[in-house]
Design a protein around this motif. Structure first.
Motif, short mmCIF file in Angstrom:
data_model
loop_
_atom_site.label_atom_id
_atom_site.label_comp_id
_atom_site.label_asym_id
_atom_site.label_seq_id
_atom_site.Cartn_x
_atom_site.Cartn_y
_atom_site.Cartn_z
N ARG A 68 -56.37 -38.02 -54.67
CA ARG A 68 -55.26 -37.34 -54.01
C ARG A 68 -54.26 -38.33 -53.43
O ARG A 68 -53.16 -37.94 -53.03
CB ARG A 68 -55.80 -36.42 -52.90
N ASP A 69 -54.61 -39.61 -53.39
CA ASP A 69 -53.65 -40.61 -52.91
C ASP A 69 -52.59 -40.95 -53.96
O ASP A 69 -51.73 -41.81 -53.73
CB ASP A 69 -54.36 -41.88 -52.43
N GLY A 70 -52.65 -40.28 -55.14
CA GLY A 70 -51.65 -40.49 -56.17
C GLY A 70 -51.93 -41.66 -57.08
O GLY A 70 -51.03 -42.14 -57.79
N THR A 71 -53.19 -42.12 -57.12
CA THR A 71 -53.54 -43.24 -57.98
C THR A 71 -54.74 -42.89 -58.84
O THR A 71 -55.51 -41.98 -58.54
CB THR A 71 -53.88 -44.51 -57.18
N MET A 72 -54.88 -43.65 -59.94
CA MET A 72 -56.09 -43.66 -60.74
C MET A 72 -56.73 -45.03 -60.61
O MET A 72 -56.08 -46.00 -60.23
CB MET A 72 -55.77 -43.36 -62.21
N ASN A 87 -47.88 -39.94 -61.14
CA ASN A 87 -46.82 -39.05 -60.68
C ASN A 87 -47.43 -37.91 -59.87
O ASN A 87 -47.78 -36.87 -60.41
CB ASN A 87 -46.04 -38.48 -61.87
N GLY A 88 -47.58 -38.08 -58.58
CA GLY A 88 -48.13 -37.03 -57.74
C GLY A 88 -49.63 -37.17 -57.54
O GLY A 88 -50.29 -38.04 -58.11
N ARG A 89 -50.17 -36.30 -56.72
CA ARG A 89 -51.60 -36.31 -56.43
C ARG A 89 -52.40 -35.94 -57.67
O ARG A 89 -52.12 -34.94 -58.33
CB ARG A 89 -51.91 -35.32 -55.31
N VAL A 90 -53.40 -36.73 -57.98
CA VAL A 90 -54.21 -36.50 -59.17
C VAL A 90 -55.30 -35.48 -58.85
O VAL A 90 -56.15 -35.72 -57.99
CB VAL A 90 -54.84 -37.81 -59.68
N ARG A 91 -55.30 -34.35 -59.55
CA ARG A 91 -56.29 -33.31 -59.32
C ARG A 91 -57.46 -33.39 -60.29
O ARG A 91 -58.57 -32.96 -59.97
CB ARG A 91 -55.63 -31.93 -59.42
N ASP A 92 -57.22 -33.90 -61.50
CA ASP A 92 -58.31 -34.02 -62.46
C ASP A 92 -57.95 -35.08 -63.49
O ASP A 92 -56.77 -35.37 -63.72
CB ASP A 92 -58.55 -32.67 -63.16
N ALA A 102 -56.46 -38.71 -69.76
CA ALA A 102 -55.42 -37.77 -69.33
C ALA A 102 -55.56 -37.51 -67.84
O ALA A 102 -56.67 -37.41 -67.32
CB ALA A 102 -55.54 -36.46 -70.10
N SER A 103 -54.43 -37.39 -67.15
CA SER A 103 -54.44 -37.05 -65.73
C SER A 103 -53.62 -35.79 -65.51
O SER A 103 -52.60 -35.56 -66.17
CB SER A 103 -53.86 -38.20 -64.89
N LEU A 104 -54.09 -34.96 -64.57
CA LEU A 104 -53.39 -33.74 -64.16
C LEU A 104 -52.94 -33.94 -62.73
O LEU A 104 -53.76 -34.21 -61.84
CB LEU A 104 -54.31 -32.53 -64.27
N SER A 105 -51.64 -33.81 -62.48
CA SER A 105 -51.12 -34.04 -61.13
C SER A 105 -50.61 -32.75 -60.52
O SER A 105 -50.23 -31.81 -61.21
CB SER A 105 -49.98 -35.07 -61.17
N VAL A 139 -61.21 -38.49 -53.57
CA VAL A 139 -61.41 -38.75 -55.00
C VAL A 139 -61.79 -37.41 -55.64
O VAL A 139 -62.89 -36.91 -55.44
CB VAL A 139 -62.50 -39.80 -55.24
N PHE A 140 -60.87 -36.84 -56.41
CA PHE A 140 -61.07 -35.51 -56.97
C PHE A 140 -61.82 -35.52 -58.30
O PHE A 140 -62.39 -34.50 -58.69
CB PHE A 140 -59.73 -34.81 -57.16
#
Length: 323
Positions: free
Chosen positions: A111-115, A129-134, A144-147, A95-96
């Motif tokens: 990082r599992d690609g979910t929120m 869409n992709g691993r969530v970094r923030d 907002a999500s950053l992938s 969990v980032f």
């Protein structure tokens, strides 16, 4: 095509603040014993451990701690730092990021690609869409999500539907964002990108970027206060960028950045002893987090550690910024 500052229109309006800009002059160090809950079984994710994000709820009565391994969020009562519970354990990888929506509900990015949306009687996860970094809370109904795939997406928190999709120009080492009203700052390996999230299809015409003062060591933390973007980098530098002037604010020494101290290293670590002993200039303390005091813009906290994953150490400091 390489987009320079002069080539990109900038149509973001900022709130009015005093025209002075900060320069950092001194700092002091402090330490405190870590606060941990009862033992939670580790899922042993390779090279991804520790605390990744901290957030307090609006009333400052609860602290949420996002953990990489095991992937979860730990809740503490404030100001006593009393451990309450562990939640968000449905995530399958680190969990980032964690952000509060209100006093009892928070969202997570993994990082599992979910929120995830978590609260009293609420536990929802959805694919991104992709691993969530923030992640950043934009308002009461949007986040907002950053992938890692190079995108910023705006989500409706309550319906879990994507409302806007914004691919980025700079896509290497996307790890952090900062938010202020409709404005997002996104850090990459060598640049900071500013996005006006009110725009839709023509968002790129309102995109603005500037280079990092840490070169290719990566932008590791960001904060937005009025027209000033505060940047923390992998090379251990703090810099202030003035959006109004499209320029960095020089420090008292004339440089466009201020370096943090050498911090503390675990000198018993075999990698440190064999390759880095006595060479602190080769092992800068990356600024992984920074935050201003809620009631005093002249007080800045920075924290971090060595950017080399094989080393162990830490840095924490309070800075006084003079205008």
């Amino acid at each position: 095509m390489d987009h320079t500052l002069s080539e990109v229109p900038f149509a973001i309006t900022m709130p009015t603040i005093p025209t002075c800009s900060p320069t950092t002059t001194k700092h002091q160090h402090f330490e405190r014993e870590p606060v941990t809950p009862s033992s939670i079984p580790s899922k042993r994710f390779s090279k991804c451990e520790g605390i990744r994000s901290l957030a307090t709820n609006p009333s400052h009565t609860l602290l949420a701690v996002a953990v990489a391994d095991p992937p979860c969020v730990m809740l503490y009562q404030l100001p006593e730092l009393t451990y309450l519970s562990t939640t968000a354990q449905e995530h399958r990888d680190a969990v980032f990021s964690v952000q509060w929506i209100d006093d009892t509900t928070f969202i997570t990015g993994s990082r599992d690609g979910t929120m995830g949306l978590w609260g009293i009687g609420t536990a929802k996860r959805w694919k991104t869409n992709g691993r969530v970094r923030d992640i950043k809370r934009m308002n009461t109904h949007e986040a907002a999500s950053l992938s890692s795939s190079g995108n910023v997406d705006i989500w409706n928190i309550h319906t879990q539907q994507k409302e806007r999709h914004m691919p980025l120009w700079r896509t290497r080492e996307l790890v952090c964002m900062a938010q202020q009203q409709h404005l997002l700052a996104v850090g990459s390996q060598e640049h900071v990108t500013l996005l006006d999230t009110r725009t839709a299809r023509d968002y790129r015409s309102h995109m603005h970027e500037f280079p990092s003062q840490d070169q290719d060591w990566g932008v590791r933390s960001l904060e937005l206060r009025g027209p000033i973007v505060t940047c923390g980098g992998g090379r251990g530098r703090i810099s202030f960028y003035d959006i109004r002037n499209h320029a960095f604010v020089p420090s008292s020494s004339g440089q466009h950045y201020q370096s943090v101290s050498e911090g503390w290293f675990d000198e018993s670590n075999h990698v440190y002893r064999n390759y880095f002993y006595g060479q602190h200039r080769l092992t800068p303390q990356a600024v992984y987090t920074l935050a201003y005091s809620p009631d005093n813009d002249a007080k800045l906290f920075t924290g971090g550690g060595p950017i080399q994953s094989s080393l162990k150490g830490c840095h924490a400091a309070l800075w006084t910024c003079f205008t």
